[in-house]
Write a protein that holds these residues in place. Sequence first.
Motif, mmCIF file in Angstrom:
data_model
loop_
_atom_site.group_PDB
_atom_site.id
_atom_site.type_symbol
_atom_site.label_atom_id
_atom_site.label_comp_id
_atom_site.label_asym_id
_atom_site.label_seq_id
_atom_site.Cartn_x
_atom_site.Cartn_y
_atom_site.Cartn_z
ATOM 1 N N GLY A 30 0.810 -1.208 0.000
ATOM 2 C CA GLY A 30 0.000 0.000 0.000
ATOM 3 C C GLY A 30 0.846 1.262 0.000
ATOM 4 N N SER A 31 1.892 1.265 0.821
ATOM 5 C CA SER A 31 2.796 2.420 0.864
ATOM 6 C C SER A 31 3.487 2.631 -0.473
ATOM 7 N N THR A 32 3.908 1.539 -1.106
ATOM 8 C CA THR A 32 4.592 1.635 -2.392
ATOM 9 C C THR A 32 3.659 2.142 -3.486
ATOM 10 N N ILE A 33 2.421 1.659 -3.475
ATOM 11 C CA ILE A 33 1.440 2.116 -4.461
ATOM 12 C C ILE A 33 1.160 3.606 -4.265
ATOM 13 N N HIS A 34 1.037 4.006 -3.019
ATOM 14 C CA HIS A 34 0.820 5.422 -2.710
ATOM 15 C C HIS A 34 1.976 6.268 -3.236
ATOM 16 N N CYS A 35 3.195 5.769 -3.023
ATOM 17 C CA CYS A 35 4.394 6.454 -3.527
ATOM 18 C C CYS A 35 4.387 6.510 -5.046
#
Length: 332
Positions: free
Chosen positions: A87-92
Motif C-alpha cells: 500500500g505504501s509503495t502504491i501510494h508512492c
Amino acid sequence: MMHPMSEPLFPEYLLWIWFALTALSVAYVAWDLFTSTPAMKVMKWGWVLVTLYTGPVGLLVYWFSCREPSLGTHEQFVAPMWKQAVGSTIHCAAGDATGIIVAAAITGYFGLSMGVDIWLEYAAGFGFGLFIFQALFMKDMMGLSYGEAVRESFLPEWMSMNAMMAGMLPTMVILMTRDMRAMEATSPWFWASMSAATLVGVVVAYPVNYWLVKNKLKHGMGTERALGHGGTPVAEEATPGRAPQPMAMAAMAGMHHGTTPAKGEAAHQGHAMATMPGMDRSSGAQVSGLRKAVVTLLTLAMLAVGYYLAARYGDLTMRPGEPMPAMPGHSM
C-alpha cells in the motif's frame, strides 16, 4: 539507415494488446474499489493510477494485496506487513510516477536533452508525491495542518522517491535510447517505456517502503472503516475473545450505516486511531537520526547506481527528433 539500437523490442501490435489489457484492468480495479473494497480515498485513486501505468501486473498485485475477499474482512486481509508495504509503495508510485510521466511529456515537447529531462522529472515526481499525494491527501486523516503534513512527510517521501527514481531512471533512458520515438508523448512507445519504468520503479521502491512502514515512518494499506490508518493488527485479530477497539467499532458502524463523521470528528477519531496498538505514527520518532541518515544515504546510493546505469547503457545527450547517435560497438 536507422541505427540497430533504434529497433523496437517487439512488434507494435503487442503494444496495443497490452494497452487493451491495461484498459480492462483499470476498469475493473476502479469498479471494484468504488463499489466494494473499502480502501481509503487516496488509495483508491492511487490504485487506479498505478494500474493505468502497470496494466495487468497492477491488477494482479491489487487482487492479492488489497481487494476485499468478502464483506467486512478488509482490515484483516490487509493487515500483514507485506501488504501494508505494498500500500505504501502504491501510494508512492501514484504520486511520483505521475509527476515523472507528466514532466517527461512536457520536456519531450520542448525538445530538452535527456540529461536535463531526468532531473526535471525527478523534481516533478518528488513535488507531486510530497505536496499532493502525501501532504494534501493525508493532512485531514492525521489531524494535521498542511504545513505539518508536509514537514512530517518530507523525509519518508524523499527516501521513497529516490528508490522509485533509481528504478525508473535507467529503464526510461535505456528504452528511449533504443527507440527515440519513446521520448515523445505522442508515440505509443513513450507510454510503453513509462509503463516498464513504473514497474521497475515499484519493485525497487518496495524494500524501502517496507522499512518505512515497519518503522512507522509511512502509513501502510488503508481502509475507510479505520479512517485510513491501516488494517487491524494481526495480533489483535488472533486474540480470542478480545473486543474491538471502541473507535474502530464507531468507524465501522458509521460506514455500515452509510454515515461519515464530520471533519472535526474525523480528525479526532484519526488521532485516536493513531494511538491504537500497531498504528502509532508517533513511534516513528523512535527511529534514531542515525538510522534515518543511513537509510537516506542508501537511497541516494541507489539513485546514483540508477544514474550510472542510464549513463553507461543509454545516451543522456539525446533529444527528441534528433538522429540516433552511434553507440560504441555499432556502425550505421
